[in-house]
Design a protein around this motif. Structure first.
Motif, PDB file in Angstrom:
ATOM      1  N   ILE A 129      24.857 -15.828  27.475  1.00  0.00           N
ATOM      2  CA  ILE A 129      23.570 -16.309  26.947  1.00  0.00           C
ATOM      3  C   ILE A 129      22.883 -15.256  26.066  1.00  0.00           C
ATOM      4  O   ILE A 129      23.196 -14.073  26.153  1.00  0.00           O
ATOM      5  N   TRP A 188      19.180 -13.511  24.155  1.00  0.00           N
ATOM      6  CA  TRP A 188      17.996 -12.821  24.676  1.00  0.00           C
ATOM      7  C   TRP A 188      16.692 -13.540  24.416  1.00  0.00           C
ATOM      8  O   TRP A 188      15.643 -13.117  24.870  1.00  0.00           O
ATOM      9  N   LYS A 209      26.821 -13.928  32.001  1.00  0.00           N
ATOM     10  CA  LYS A 209      26.424 -12.648  31.405  1.00  0.00           C
ATOM     11  C   LYS A 209      25.158 -12.835  30.563  1.00  0.00           C
ATOM     12  O   LYS A 209      25.181 -13.509  29.544  1.00  0.00           O
ATOM     13  N   GLU A 215      22.245  -8.212  26.446  1.00  0.00           N
ATOM     14  CA  GLU A 215      21.977  -6.814  26.799  1.00  0.00           C
ATOM     15  C   GLU A 215      20.531  -6.379  26.536  1.00  0.00           C
ATOM     16  O   GLU A 215      20.068  -5.416  27.118  1.00  0.00           O
ATOM     17  N   PHE A 233      28.659 -21.094  25.914  1.00  0.00           N
ATOM     18  CA  PHE A 233      28.080 -19.985  25.157  1.00  0.00           C
ATOM     19  C   PHE A 233      26.827 -20.433  24.431  1.00  0.00           C
ATOM     20  O   PHE A 233      26.808 -21.502  23.808  1.00  0.00           O
ATOM     21  N   THR A 234      25.800 -19.627  24.491  1.00  0.00           N
ATOM     22  CA  THR A 234      24.644 -19.800  23.607  1.00  0.00           C
ATOM     23  C   THR A 234      24.443 -18.488  22.879  1.00  0.00           C
ATOM     24  O   THR A 234      24.390 -17.425  23.494  1.00  0.00           O
ATOM     25  N   GLY A 235      24.333 -18.569  21.573  1.00  0.00           N
ATOM     26  CA  GLY A 235      24.147 -17.359  20.771  1.00  0.00           C
ATOM     27  C   GLY A 235      24.331 -17.678  19.306  1.00  0.00           C
ATOM     28  O   GLY A 235      24.159 -18.827  18.880  1.00  0.00           O
ATOM     29  N   SER A 236      24.727 -16.686  18.552  1.00  0.00           N
ATOM     30  CA  SER A 236      24.815 -16.854  17.103  1.00  0.00           C
ATOM     31  C   SER A 236      26.053 -17.662  16.715  1.00  0.00           C
ATOM     32  O   SER A 236      27.058 -17.673  17.433  1.00  0.00           O
ATOM     33  N   GLU A 262      26.277 -23.524  21.880  1.00  0.00           N
ATOM     34  CA  GLU A 262      24.900 -23.805  21.439  1.00  0.00           C
ATOM     35  C   GLU A 262      24.522 -22.671  20.507  1.00  0.00           C
ATOM     36  O   GLU A 262      24.275 -21.551  20.954  1.00  0.00           O
ATOM     37  N   LEU A 263      24.473 -22.962  19.213  1.00  0.00           N
ATOM     38  CA  LEU A 263      24.392 -21.861  18.249  1.00  0.00           C
ATOM     39  C   LEU A 263      23.095 -21.895  17.447  1.00  0.00           C
ATOM     40  O   LEU A 263      22.114 -22.466  17.872  1.00  0.00           O
ATOM     41  N   GLY A 264      23.146 -21.269  16.296  1.00  0.00           N
ATOM     42  CA  GLY A 264      21.919 -21.063  15.525  1.00  0.00           C
ATOM     43  C   GLY A 264      21.441 -22.311  14.803  1.00  0.00           C
ATOM     44  O   GLY A 264      22.040 -23.380  14.890  1.00  0.00           O
ATOM     45  N   CYS A 298      16.134 -20.814  18.463  1.00  0.00           N
ATOM     46  CA  CYS A 298      17.271 -21.422  17.748  1.00  0.00           C
ATOM     47  C   CYS A 298      16.845 -22.633  16.947  1.00  0.00           C
ATOM     48  O   CYS A 298      17.338 -22.865  15.856  1.00  0.00           O
ATOM     49  N   GLU A 350      19.564 -18.100   8.961  1.00  0.00           N
ATOM     50  CA  GLU A 350      18.680 -18.106  10.115  1.00  0.00           C
ATOM     51  C   GLU A 350      18.017 -16.729  10.207  1.00  0.00           C
ATOM     52  O   GLU A 350      18.701 -15.728  10.435  1.00  0.00           O
TER      53      GLU A 350
HETATM   54  P1  NAD Z   1      24.654 -13.120  19.806  1.00  0.00           P
HETATM   55  O1  NAD Z   1      25.639 -14.152  19.403  1.00  0.00           O
HETATM   56  O2  NAD Z   1      24.682 -11.830  19.130  1.00  0.00           O
HETATM   57  O3  NAD Z   1      24.804 -12.808  21.359  1.00  0.00           O
HETATM   58  C1  NAD Z   1      24.757 -13.817  22.328  1.00  0.00           C
HETATM   59  C2  NAD Z   1      25.491 -13.347  23.564  1.00  0.00           C
HETATM   60  O4  NAD Z   1      26.870 -13.180  23.240  1.00  0.00           O
HETATM   61  C3  NAD Z   1      25.030 -12.016  24.122  1.00  0.00           C
HETATM   62  O5  NAD Z   1      25.058 -12.102  25.520  1.00  0.00           O
HETATM   63  C4  NAD Z   1      26.089 -11.043  23.624  1.00  0.00           C
HETATM   64  O6  NAD Z   1      26.252  -9.918  24.450  1.00  0.00           O
HETATM   65  C5  NAD Z   1      27.323 -11.891  23.641  1.00  0.00           C
HETATM   66  N1  NAD Z   1      28.386 -11.501  22.716  1.00  0.00           N
HETATM   67  C6  NAD Z   1      28.269 -10.813  21.548  1.00  0.00           C
HETATM   68  N2  NAD Z   1      29.475 -10.684  20.974  1.00  0.00           N
HETATM   69  C7  NAD Z   1      30.372 -11.305  21.775  1.00  0.00           C
HETATM   70  C8  NAD Z   1      31.774 -11.526  21.716  1.00  0.00           C
HETATM   71  N3  NAD Z   1      32.501 -11.095  20.706  1.00  0.00           N
HETATM   72  N4  NAD Z   1      32.354 -12.222  22.705  1.00  0.00           N
HETATM   73  C9  NAD Z   1      31.628 -12.705  23.720  1.00  0.00           C
HETATM   74  N5  NAD Z   1      30.298 -12.515  23.851  1.00  0.00           N
HETATM   75  C10 NAD Z   1      29.681 -11.821  22.882  1.00  0.00           C
HETATM   76  O7  NAD Z   1      23.239 -13.855  19.697  1.00  0.00           O
HETATM   77  P2  NAD Z   1      21.817 -13.247  20.039  1.00  0.00           P
HETATM   78  O8  NAD Z   1      21.419 -12.368  18.929  1.00  0.00           O
HETATM   79  O9  NAD Z   1      21.779 -12.726  21.431  1.00  0.00           O
HETATM   80  O10 NAD Z   1      20.950 -14.587  20.075  1.00  0.00           O
HETATM   81  C11 NAD Z   1      20.448 -15.152  18.964  1.00  0.00           C
HETATM   82  C12 NAD Z   1      21.258 -16.366  18.551  1.00  0.00           C
HETATM   83  O11 NAD Z   1      21.324 -17.328  19.609  1.00  0.00           O
HETATM   84  C13 NAD Z   1      20.621 -17.092  17.398  1.00  0.00           C
HETATM   85  O12 NAD Z   1      21.572 -17.415  16.432  1.00  0.00           O
HETATM   86  C14 NAD Z   1      20.067 -18.354  18.055  1.00  0.00           C
HETATM   87  O13 NAD Z   1      19.892 -19.422  17.169  1.00  0.00           O
HETATM   88  C15 NAD Z   1      21.060 -18.622  19.115  1.00  0.00           C
HETATM   89  N6  NAD Z   1      20.515 -19.511  20.166  1.00  0.00           N
HETATM   90  C16 NAD Z   1      20.924 -20.809  20.238  1.00  0.00           C
HETATM   91  C17 NAD Z   1      20.389 -21.666  21.199  1.00  0.00           C
HETATM   92  C18 NAD Z   1      20.852 -23.111  21.270  1.00  0.00           C
HETATM   93  O14 NAD Z   1      20.595 -23.742  22.297  1.00  0.00           O
HETATM   94  N7  NAD Z   1      21.489 -23.654  20.266  1.00  0.00           N
HETATM   95  C19 NAD Z   1      19.450 -21.200  22.094  1.00  0.00           C
HETATM   96  C20 NAD Z   1      19.025 -19.883  21.994  1.00  0.00           C
HETATM   97  C21 NAD Z   1      19.570 -19.036  21.026  1.00  0.00           C
END
Ligand code: NAD
Length: 790
Positions: free
Chosen positions: A166, A168, A192, A195, A242-245, A266-268, A300, A397
């Motif tokens: 997830i 931050w 996880k 960080e 996974f939620t993140g970029s 769930e991404l950006g 997001c 974004e």
């Molecule tokens: P990020 O992708 O950098 O990190 C997200 C998570 O992935 C963190 O826990 C990180 O430690 C981990 N990570 C990083 N590299 C990895 C790898 N190679 N393999 C596995 N895990 C890895 O994103 P961020 O900067 O923490 O969060 C911001 C992003 O999250 C934005 O793009 C935002 O739009 C998105 N987001 C989406 C939603 C949704 O529901 N669609 C919700 C919240 C945030």
């Protein structure tokens, strides 16, 4: 000074939230043992830690255990050990655990909110009134799903051990969105946190201990990308959530290709906030404040692109500037603060860099006249006007408090601008004319649409994106499916096709030579390369030749499928009639198809007749379900209804299996068509004549040009072209394992939805290979929120 002047001159006094409970919690905790594995608190086996600091001051909060691959391995083992008992527990037992977690969180609600604000920098008003209550609601809502599993998801069970990663920006809420449905489904988890924000997950693990969640059911490991990658690649995990970029989402899609792991991303986003000229402007301005400045824009689904109708643009912008001047930027622990610091210095630098680049590309950036606190990662709310659609601020974004503004003239232009993005997470539509808003909502390529509102969430309503905003849904019924698996009726392992055409003996006879072409845009066309391949009968004789489709033919087929608007826009009743008509026309030629099956596959007469009959029955089934596999209406605990609409995925590529070649083809193409998708089908490489024989059936059945396109040729090669084509939205593959894995890895360009048998086919005659299981693959659920009241 008169009363009004006095009123306007009044200032807010400081209203700090007490942090003594949180400080006591810090003092009592050993952050060097912050890995919660198998119910125990452990140090990282490599002895490493990472720093988490307070964004409002930059001060160090804690040095937290940093997990490595060995720690992840230990956590997965703990989850695997706990799985049999947990998955065999009754729904009632799991419901009680989820309810206990929710209640325990409620008892420590304020501590959660204060910790979240200290660690992330979000205003306490938000963590107290939004993040934490929504997280609690998620657990309590999912207690119900645990007991409703058998009733609502017959034939399904939990996927197993789940790895969850997830971001931050909503640390506790994202944790809740992940853990609650997994536990309800009977899965065990390794989660996880990000960080930058490890703290509330640590408090959550303490809550799990106190709530009596069995050891190993919830494992929480702290760490960065290395720990994340170890989760993604761990063979003991059956699903990654996974939620993140989008960038990391693509890395994960590629890393899991061919592994058979279930995946949700769930991404950006770059969501549009569309204001029509008949909107209530004051409400729209308040919506915007929430849409883009909530959580400093680190959301997001932030409404980061304001699209405003030309006639009201000046008036709206003037109101927005006045409102921006009144936003209070300051300590996030102050209850009056609207805008706190960004999460980290790197994030602040990134936002500044994007604004500078946007300005360089012609945007005019305006900020209110306010002073920022002397320390911490603060940034003023920023309004960018004169933004061209290609400007970086309109496309990237930013994930910060920056609003990019564009104007439109009419509804069509608004929709076009809104969809001019590689993302597809959310959109807001503002108009006092609800007919207009409901006309626009289905045309927006976004998983969530808010009408006259923004940022409305609820555990009962699915949330998730289209396009590069990822796939899968969180929340509600659709979210539960992400953690469940149905036992599929597996068919044979598919061997890779031998690429050189088998020499086939010429069959004797005097029939007129018939050459099967390709079927593209409603016409039979020659393959671009003008090559053909021979098709053998079961006895090794020449049955005929079919076109050898190429990259160019697939491109033409995709263009035809994309250009076909009448099929996705047709009513479900229309589509159903066309499918019935296909069934009727196939039935008229049943004996011919049965003979063809016998000739090609060697099936005996009865088996061949049965396969044709079942193919006709399948067409009937999907014709009948076209107007019945419908969405739902949710009634969230807000003054709103949420319409969960079923929309087609879009352009879907289908690489059909060799086994039961007519039935397999029909079983895949018919549900895709029933839901309004347009299709590019690659028939069985061995038995393509069964699909090419369908051309005339299709031509006589009122199927609009471009709705079905058929390209014969080498499955592996054509699957690869479909996988890499960025205008294909979905890809279903029932071909050999290597081709499936490669296609999954190659699909990352536009993050298309890939469904593959991983080298296994299905028994297409079985009931489980028909109906809802297929229809669910053929749709996206769009949640349209419609608030009501005066
Ligand atoms: P990020 O992708 O950098 O990190 C997200 C998570 O992935 C963190 O826990 C990180 O430690 C981990 N990570 C990083 N590299 C990895 C790898 N190679 N393999 C596995 N895990 C890895 O994103 P961020 O900067 O923490 O969060 C911001 C992003 O999250 C934005 O793009 C935002 O739009 C998105 N987001 C989406 C939603 C949704 O529901 N669609 C919700 C919240 C945030």
């Amino acid at each position: 000074m008169n009363i009004l002047e006095r009123y306007h001159a009044m200032e807010y006094g400081p209203a700090p939230e007490a942090r003594n409970e949180a400080d006591a919690w810090f003092a009592a905790r050993d952050f060097g043992k912050a890995l919660f594995i198998g119910g125990d608190w452990k140090a990282a086996s490599g002895g490493k830690t990472f720093d988490t600091s307070e964004p409002s001051s930059g001060k160090l909060l804690a040095k937290v255990s940093d997990a490595n691959a060995a720690d992840i391995d230990a956590a997965v083992s703990a989850a695997a050990k706990a799985l049999p008992k947990w998955s065999a527990s009754t729904g009632y037992q799991r419901a009680k655990a989820l309810y206990a977690i929710g209640r325990a969180m409620q008892r420590h609600q304020r501590l959660f909110a204060v910790l979240e604000t200290i660690d992330n920098g979000k205003p306490i008003r938000e963590s107290r009134d939004i993040d934490v209550p929504l997280a609690i609601r998620h657990f309590i809502h999912h207690a119900g799903w645990a007991q409703a599993l058998d009733r609502d998801f017959p034939g399904h069970k939990g996927v197993g051990v789940v790895g969850q990663i997830i971001p931050w920006n909503f640390p506790l809420l994202m944790l809740a969105w992940k853990i609650a449905p997994a536990l309800a489904a009977g899965c065990t988890v390794v989660l996880k946190p990000a960080e930058f924000t490890p703290l509330t997950a640590i408090l959550f693990a303490e809550i799990c201990e106190r709530a009596g969640v069995p050891k190993g059911v919830v494992n929480i490991v702290q760490g960065g990308p290395e720990a994340g990658a170890a989760i993604v690649n761990h063979p003991g995990i059956q699903k990654i959530a996974f939620t993140g970029s989008s960038e990391v989402g693509k890395i994960i899609r590629k890393a899991t290709a061919g592994s058979g792991k279930k995946l949700s991303l769930e991404l950006g986003g770059k969501s549009a906030f569309i204001v029509f000229e008949d909107a209530d402007l004051d409400s729209a301005v308040e919506g915007l404040v929430d849409g883009i400045w909530f959580n400093q824009g680190q959301v997001c689904c932030a409404g980061s692109r304001l699209l405003v109708q030309e006639g009201i643009a000046d008036a709206l912008i003037a109101k927005v500037k006045v409102r921006m001047s009144r936003l209070r930027v300051g300590s996030p622990l102050d209850k009056n603060t609207d805008i706190g610091p960004l999460v980290d210095l790197t994030q602040l630098d990134r936002v500044k860099g994007l604004i500078a680049e946007g300005a360089r590309q012609g945007a005019v950036c305006w900020q209110p006249d306010a002073t920022l606190p002397s320390s911490g990662y603060y940034h003023l709310p920023t309004l960018a006007t004169g933004v061209s659609p290609a400007n970086i601020l309109a496309q990237e974004e930013v994930f910060g408090p920056v609003l990019a503004t564009m104007t439109f003239r009419n509804t069509e232009e608004a929709i076009e601008l809104a969809n001019n993005t590689r993302y597809g997470l959310a959109a807001s539509v503002w108009s006092e004319n609800v007919n207009l808003a409901l006309h626009v909502a289905p045309q927006l390529k976004a998983g969530v649409v808010w009408i006259n509102g923004t940022n409305m969430f609820d555990a009962a309503c699915g949330f998730g994106g289209y396009r590069e905003s990822g796939f899968g849904r969180e929340g509600g019924r659709e979210g539960m499916f992400e953690y469940l698996a149905a036992k599929l009726p597996l068919g044979p392992v598919i061997k890779p096709a031998t690429s050189s055409a088998q020499p086939v003996e010429q069959a004797g006879g005097v029939a007129i030579d018939r050459t099967a072409k390709l079927f593209i845009g409603g016409k039979q066309v020659r393959p671009d390369g003008n090559y053909s391949i021979a098709v053998a009968t079961a006895k090794g004789k020449l049955a005929g030749e079919v076109g050898l489709g190429s990259r160019k033919d697939i491109r033409d087929a995709v263009s035809a499928a994309r250009a076909c608007k009448s099929w996705p826009e047709a009513t479900a009743y229309n589509r159903s009639q066309v499918l019935y008509y296909l069934a009727e026309n196939l039935s008229g030629r049943a004996s011919e198809f049965a003979a063809r099956l016998t000739e090609l596959t060697g099936a005996n007469a009865k088996a061949a007749r049965d396969e044709v009959e079942l193919s006709i029955e399948r067409l009937f089934l999907y014709a009948g379900l076209a107007d019945k596999f419908e969405g739902r209406v949710h009634q969230p605990p807000a003054r709103a209804v949420t319409l969960a609409l079923h929309e087609p995925v879009g352009v879907v590529g289908i690489v059909a299996p060799d086994n039961q070649p007519l039935l397999g083809f029909v079983s895949l193409v018919a549900p895709a068509l029933a839901m309004g998708n347009t299709v590019i089908a690659v028939p069985s490489e061995r038995y393509p004549l069964l699909a090419t024989d369908l051309y005339q059936v299709i031509e006589y059945s009122d199927v609009p040009a471009g709705a079905i396109n058929i390209v014969t040729g080498r499955s592996a090669e054509l699957a690869g072209v479909l996988a890499k084509h960025d205008d294909v939205d979905g890809l279903w593959l029932f071909t050999d394992a290597e081709t499936c894995a490669k296609a999954e890895a190659d699909s990352i360009g536009n993050l298309k939805r890939v469904w593959s048998g991983n080298g296994r086919s299905l028994d297409w005659a079985s009931e489980e290979a028909a109906g809802d299981a297929l229809l669910r693959r053929a749709i996206e659920v769009k949640n349209v929120w419609v608030p009501y009241g005066d």
